[in-house]
Motif scaffolding. Sequence first.
Motif, mmCIF file in Angstrom:
data_model
loop_
_atom_site.group_PDB
_atom_site.id
_atom_site.type_symbol
_atom_site.label_atom_id
_atom_site.label_comp_id
_atom_site.label_asym_id
_atom_site.label_seq_id
_atom_site.Cartn_x
_atom_site.Cartn_y
_atom_site.Cartn_z
ATOM 1 N N SER A 186 0.831 -1.192 0.000
ATOM 2 C CA SER A 186 0.000 0.000 0.000
ATOM 3 C C SER A 186 0.869 1.246 0.000
ATOM 4 O O SER A 186 0.559 2.229 -0.682
ATOM 5 C CB SER A 186 -0.920 0.004 1.230
ATOM 6 N N ALA A 187 1.965 1.224 0.751
ATOM 7 C CA ALA A 187 2.867 2.370 0.816
ATOM 8 C C ALA A 187 3.525 2.608 -0.535
ATOM 9 O O ALA A 187 3.701 3.755 -0.961
ATOM 10 C CB ALA A 187 3.918 2.148 1.901
ATOM 11 N N LYS A 188 3.895 1.540 -1.220
ATOM 12 C CA LYS A 188 4.511 1.687 -2.540
ATOM 13 C C LYS A 188 3.511 2.257 -3.536
ATOM 14 O O LYS A 188 3.872 3.075 -4.390
ATOM 15 C CB LYS A 188 5.046 0.333 -3.009
ATOM 16 N N THR A 189 2.268 1.830 -3.431
ATOM 17 C CA THR A 189 1.240 2.390 -4.304
ATOM 18 C C THR A 189 1.055 3.872 -4.019
ATOM 19 O O THR A 189 0.900 4.682 -4.936
ATOM 20 C CB THR A 189 -0.093 1.642 -4.113
ATOM 21 N N ALA A 190 1.084 4.235 -2.736
ATOM 22 C CA ALA A 190 0.965 5.648 -2.369
ATOM 23 C C ALA A 190 2.130 6.455 -2.933
ATOM 24 O O ALA A 190 1.943 7.575 -3.435
ATOM 25 C CB ALA A 190 0.902 5.792 -0.855
ATOM 26 N N ALA A 191 3.347 5.898 -2.862
ATOM 27 C CA ALA A 191 4.512 6.587 -3.417
ATOM 28 C C ALA A 191 4.366 6.774 -4.922
ATOM 29 O O ALA A 191 4.733 7.828 -5.470
ATOM 30 C CB ALA A 191 5.781 5.799 -3.094
ATOM 31 N N LEU A 192 3.832 5.772 -5.602
ATOM 32 C CA LEU A 192 3.570 5.880 -7.039
ATOM 33 C C LEU A 192 2.554 6.988 -7.310
ATOM 34 O O LEU A 192 2.730 7.800 -8.234
ATOM 35 C CB LEU A 192 3.065 4.546 -7.575
ATOM 36 N N GLN A 193 1.503 7.032 -6.510
ATOM 37 C CA GLN A 193 0.485 8.069 -6.684
ATOM 38 C C GLN A 193 1.067 9.462 -6.509
ATOM 39 O O GLN A 193 0.732 10.385 -7.254
ATOM 40 C CB GLN A 193 -0.666 7.833 -5.695
ATOM 41 N N VAL A 194 1.970 9.627 -5.524
ATOM 42 C CA VAL A 194 2.620 10.922 -5.294
ATOM 43 C C VAL A 194 3.438 11.330 -6.521
ATOM 44 O O VAL A 194 3.374 12.477 -6.981
ATOM 45 C CB VAL A 194 3.510 10.868 -4.039
ATOM 46 N N ALA A 195 4.203 10.367 -7.057
ATOM 47 C CA ALA A 195 5.036 10.657 -8.229
ATOM 48 C C ALA A 195 4.180 11.010 -9.441
ATOM 49 O O ALA A 195 4.462 11.988 -10.154
ATOM 50 C CB ALA A 195 5.933 9.461 -8.534
#
Length: 337
Positions: free
Chosen positions: A31-40
């Motif tokens: 979930s955190a990696k998906t959030a980081a992708l969303q931020v980028a």
Amino acid sequence: MPSFRSAARAGIVAVLVLGLVPAAAHASSSSAKTAALQVALKALHYYSGTIDGIRGPETIRGTKRFQHAHHLTADGIAGSQTRKALGVRGRPSLGSRSVRVGERGWDVAAIQFLLKKHGFSPGTIDGGFGPNTDAAARRFQGVHGLTVDGIVGPATLGALQHGSSGGGGGSSGGGGPISFYRPVNAPITSPFGMRWGRMHTGVDFGAPYGTRIGAAGRGTVVFAGWNSGGYGYLVIIQHRLDYQTWYAHMSRIATSVGRSVVGGTTIGYVGATGHATGPHLHFEVRHHGVPIDPVPYLLPTTAPRRLAPTLADEPDGCAPLSGPESDPRTARLVSCK
């Protein structure tokens, strides 16, 4: 061990060390990696949704658009080539370094999301480790018995990734320096963490209207009354080590400020007052005033029933003194029949 059994009967179990909360069987890191992708993607104008860590249609669509624009296989999966194409926003990987104030990148965005998921909001999730993220990291470290330095290294990241963030009504053995009985015999229907784009600061027990609510452990009632900020009829119990438990949306209250309680003491009954769509108990655990996930601290069972004199013979026996009260600590009652 007699001392253990004695503490358990009181509703709070002492342990010898301040260990990390038990590991959870769900993909916090994913979930955190998906959030980081969303931020980028958001920074590059390929995503306009909420930073929620959910790989939903909008996130997949944004990823595919980015991939297509950069001549990559448009599969919606943020693999190594996609991460490379994101440039500084796609690196470093989570856990590849210790991060602190001044750092930026993929891992910082993931850490910010995990902090918010655990109830320690860093403000904006933007991939920049600024003063708000530093303050959130320090609060998290303090609550979890870690070195309070604001540096997210292996120990802090481990607690963020493997600490429970809600999810389901399965029983746990209790964790942290104290443990609590379950206040009602009912499943958890909504966990702690992000929900509908907002932070859900407790867990919801799906109990029927009128179900008796027992205190989760030994303590003193510091608030019992109406809260117009959404909690409805609310009881707050102060426990040792600056832990509090909150019980919201009650149909009626069966305790009063200053009353000493133990695990299982009747403090009220399930209702749907305040911002509630139906009968349930919203239950919070707070440490130093900060909401934390209750699940790691919950024992598998409710406490033996201990009755307390009820303060009202009907659901509306207690009423707020005057007007809306947003702070539960300042709300007062006209009377309790």
